[in-house]
Design an enzyme around this catalytic site. Structure first.
Site, PDB file in Angstrom:
ATOM      1  CG  LEU A 143       9.197 -17.237  -4.254  1.00  0.00           C
ATOM      2  CD1 LEU A 143       8.792 -17.237  -2.937  1.00  0.00           C
ATOM      3  CD2 LEU A 143       9.883 -15.988  -4.757  1.00  0.00           C
TER       4      LEU A 143
ATOM      5  CG  HIS B 220      -0.420   2.357  -9.042  1.00  0.00           C
ATOM      6  ND1 HIS B 220      -0.606   1.687  -8.050  1.00  0.00           N
ATOM      7  CD2 HIS B 220      -1.405   3.199  -9.580  1.00  0.00           C
ATOM      8  CE1 HIS B 220      -1.922   2.208  -7.644  1.00  0.00           C
ATOM      9  NE2 HIS B 220      -2.410   3.191  -8.552  1.00  0.00           N
TER      10      HIS B 220
ATOM     11  CG  ASP C 158      -2.120   0.819   1.109  1.00  0.00           C
ATOM     12  OD1 ASP C 158      -2.200   1.354  -0.036  1.00  0.00           O
ATOM     13  OD2 ASP C 158      -2.651   1.311   2.140  1.00  0.00           O
TER      14      ASP C 158
HETATM   15  C1  IPE Z   1      -5.385  -2.496  -0.123  1.00  0.00           C
HETATM   16  O1  IPE Z   1      -5.074  -1.343  -0.253  1.00  0.00           O
HETATM   17  C2  IPE Z   1      -5.380  -3.519  -1.332  1.00  0.00           C
HETATM   18  C3  IPE Z   1      -3.943  -3.558  -2.201  1.00  0.00           C
HETATM   19  C4  IPE Z   1      -2.942  -3.167  -1.639  1.00  0.00           C
HETATM   20  C5  IPE Z   1      -3.963  -4.285  -3.270  1.00  0.00           C
HETATM   21  P1  IPE Z   1      -6.245  -0.196  -0.351  1.00  0.00           P
HETATM   22  O2  IPE Z   1      -5.519   1.034  -0.615  1.00  0.00           O
HETATM   23  O3  IPE Z   1      -7.296  -0.635  -1.477  1.00  0.00           O
HETATM   24  O4  IPE Z   1      -6.779  -0.218   0.910  1.00  0.00           O
HETATM   25  P2  IPE Z   1      -7.697   0.644   1.825  1.00  0.00           P
HETATM   26  O5  IPE Z   1      -8.969   1.255   0.811  1.00  0.00           O
HETATM   27  O6  IPE Z   1      -6.799   2.036   2.110  1.00  0.00           O
HETATM   28  O7  IPE Z   1      -8.263   0.102   2.948  1.00  0.00           O
HETATM   29  C1  IPE Z   2      -1.607   0.168  -3.402  1.00  0.00           C
HETATM   30  O1  IPE Z   2      -1.468   1.731  -3.422  1.00  0.00           O
HETATM   31  C2  IPE Z   2      -1.682  -0.655  -4.750  1.00  0.00           C
HETATM   32  C3  IPE Z   2      -3.179  -0.632  -4.876  1.00  0.00           C
HETATM   33  C4  IPE Z   2      -4.318  -0.689  -4.260  1.00  0.00           C
HETATM   34  C5  IPE Z   2      -3.354  -1.164  -6.349  1.00  0.00           C
HETATM   35  P1  IPE Z   2      -2.539   2.544  -3.215  1.00  0.00           P
HETATM   36  O2  IPE Z   2      -2.884   2.861  -4.829  1.00  0.00           O
HETATM   37  O3  IPE Z   2      -3.598   2.246  -2.403  1.00  0.00           O
HETATM   38  O4  IPE Z   2      -1.961   3.783  -2.664  1.00  0.00           O
HETATM   39  P2  IPE Z   2      -2.294   4.826  -1.675  1.00  0.00           P
HETATM   40  O5  IPE Z   2      -2.966   4.125  -0.561  1.00  0.00           O
HETATM   41  O6  IPE Z   2      -3.644   5.458  -2.371  1.00  0.00           O
HETATM   42  O7  IPE Z   2      -1.340   5.718  -1.606  1.00  0.00           O
HETATM   43 MG    MG Z   3      -4.095   2.501  -0.447  1.00  0.00          MG
END
Ligand code: IPE
Ligand code: IPE
Ligand code: MG
Length: 224
Positions: free
Chosen positions: A122, A29, A12
Site C-alpha cells: 500500500l 487531533h 475533517d
Molecule cells: C481541510 O480541512 C484540510 C485538512 C483536512 C487537512 P480544513 O478544516 O482546513 O478546511 P476548511 O478551512 O474548513 O475549508
Molecule cells: C481537520 O480537522 C484536521 C486538520 C485540518 C489538521 P479540523 O481541525 O479542521 O477540524 P474542524 O473542521 O475544525 O472541526
Molecule cells: Mg476543518
C-alpha cells in the site's frame, strides 16, 4: 463492480469533535490519529493500493500557533513510533506538499520515505503543507522551464502525484461540502462522498459502507 485503486480522504472535523467531547480541539487531533490507524488497516483489507490523506493544508498555517505546534508534534511522534511497523507491513510512505518544516521533522519525513520507498502493498500519500493550486503552478513552471508543450500528459507528469493514479474515490468527513484546495486536477472524475460524521467518529464500518456504495456506482467518464 468498479475497481478501487486509490482512495483520497479529507480528514475533517477533529477540532469540533475535540471541543464537543474533550473541551479541547487538540484532543480531537489526537483522537483523529486513531481513526487514521483504523482506516489504514481497512484499506489493506480491501486490497486498495493507494491511500492519500489530507493532514495539513497550505492554509492551515493560519491557525493558532499552539494548534499548529500540537499537530506537528503528533506527526513527529507518529513518525518516530510507527514507521518501523508500517515498513514491516510493506507500506510505502510518500509526502505530498512542500517539506518546509523544522529540520527535525524534515529529516524524519525524508527517512520515512527513503526507508519505505521499495514497499509494494500500500502506498500512503500524506498531504502535508499541501495546496493544489501551488502544485499546479509549479507543474506549469516546470513545463515551461523544460520547454515542453502544455498538454494533459505533461501536466500530470509534473505534478507531485506523478506515477499515482487519480483517486477513484474521495471521502470528506466533517459535514462540509468543499474541496479546500485538495487535488483539484486529480479529482476531475473521482466519486465524491461527503460524510456527516467528524473524523474521530468515523469508523471502519462507515468506510466499508462507502466502498460498497462506490463499487456499485455507474461511472460514465462522459460516455453513456
Ligand atoms: C481541510 O480541512 C484540510 C485538512 C483536512 C487537512 P480544513 O478544516 O482546513 O478546511 P476548511 O478551512 O474548513 O475549508
Ligand atoms: C481537520 O480537522 C484536521 C486538520 C485540518 C489538521 P479540523 O481541525 O479542521 O477540524 P474542524 O473542521 O475544525 O472541526
Ligand atoms: Mg476543518
Amino acid at each position: 463492480m468498479n475497481p478501487l485503486k486509490h482512495v483520497a480522504i479529507i480528514m475533517d472535523g477533529n477540532g469540533r469533535w475535540g471541543l464537543k467531547y474533550k473541551n479541547s480541539r487538540n484532543a480531537g487531533h489526537k483522537a483523529g490519529l486513531n481513526t487514521v490507524e483504523k482506516i489504514i488497516k481497512e484499506t489493506i483489507k480491501n486490497k486498495i493500493n493507494f491511500l492519500t490523506l489530507f493532514a495539513f493544508s497550505t492554509e492551515n498555517w493560519k491557525r493558532p500557533k499552539k494548534e499548529v505546534n500540537y499537530l506537528f508534534n503528533l506527526l513527529e511522534n507518529f513518525l518516530i513510533n510507527r514507521v518501523e511497523d508500517l515498513h514491516k507491513q510493506n507500506i510505502k510512505l510518500k509526502i505530498l506538499g512542500s517539506k518546509k518544516f523544522s529540520s527535525k521533522l524534515n529529516k524524519l519525513l525524508n527517512n520515512a520515505e527513503k526507508k519505505t520507498s521499495k514497499n509494494t502493498k500500500l502506498q500512503i500519500n500524506l498531504a502535508l503543507n499541501y495546496g493544489s493550486k501551488s502544485e499546479l503552478i509549479n507543474a506549469f513552471k516546470k513545463i515551461k522551464k523544460n520547454k515542453n508543450i502544455i498538454n494533459e500528459k505533461n501536466l500530470s507528469k509534473n505534478l507531485q502525484t506523478r506515477n499515482i493514479p487519480d483517486p477513484d474515490l474521495l471521502i470528506r468527513t466533517g459535514n462540509t461540502k468543499r474541496l479546500s484546495n485538495f487535488l483539484l486536477w486529480q479529482l476531475a472524475y473521482s466519486e465524491i462522498f461527503f460524510e456527516k460524521k467528524l473524523w474521530p467518529a468515523f469508523t471502519e464500518k462507515d468506510y466499508s459502507r462507502i466502498i460498497t456504495e462506490y463499487k456499485n456506482i455507474k461511472r460514465n467518464f462522459g460516455k453513456i
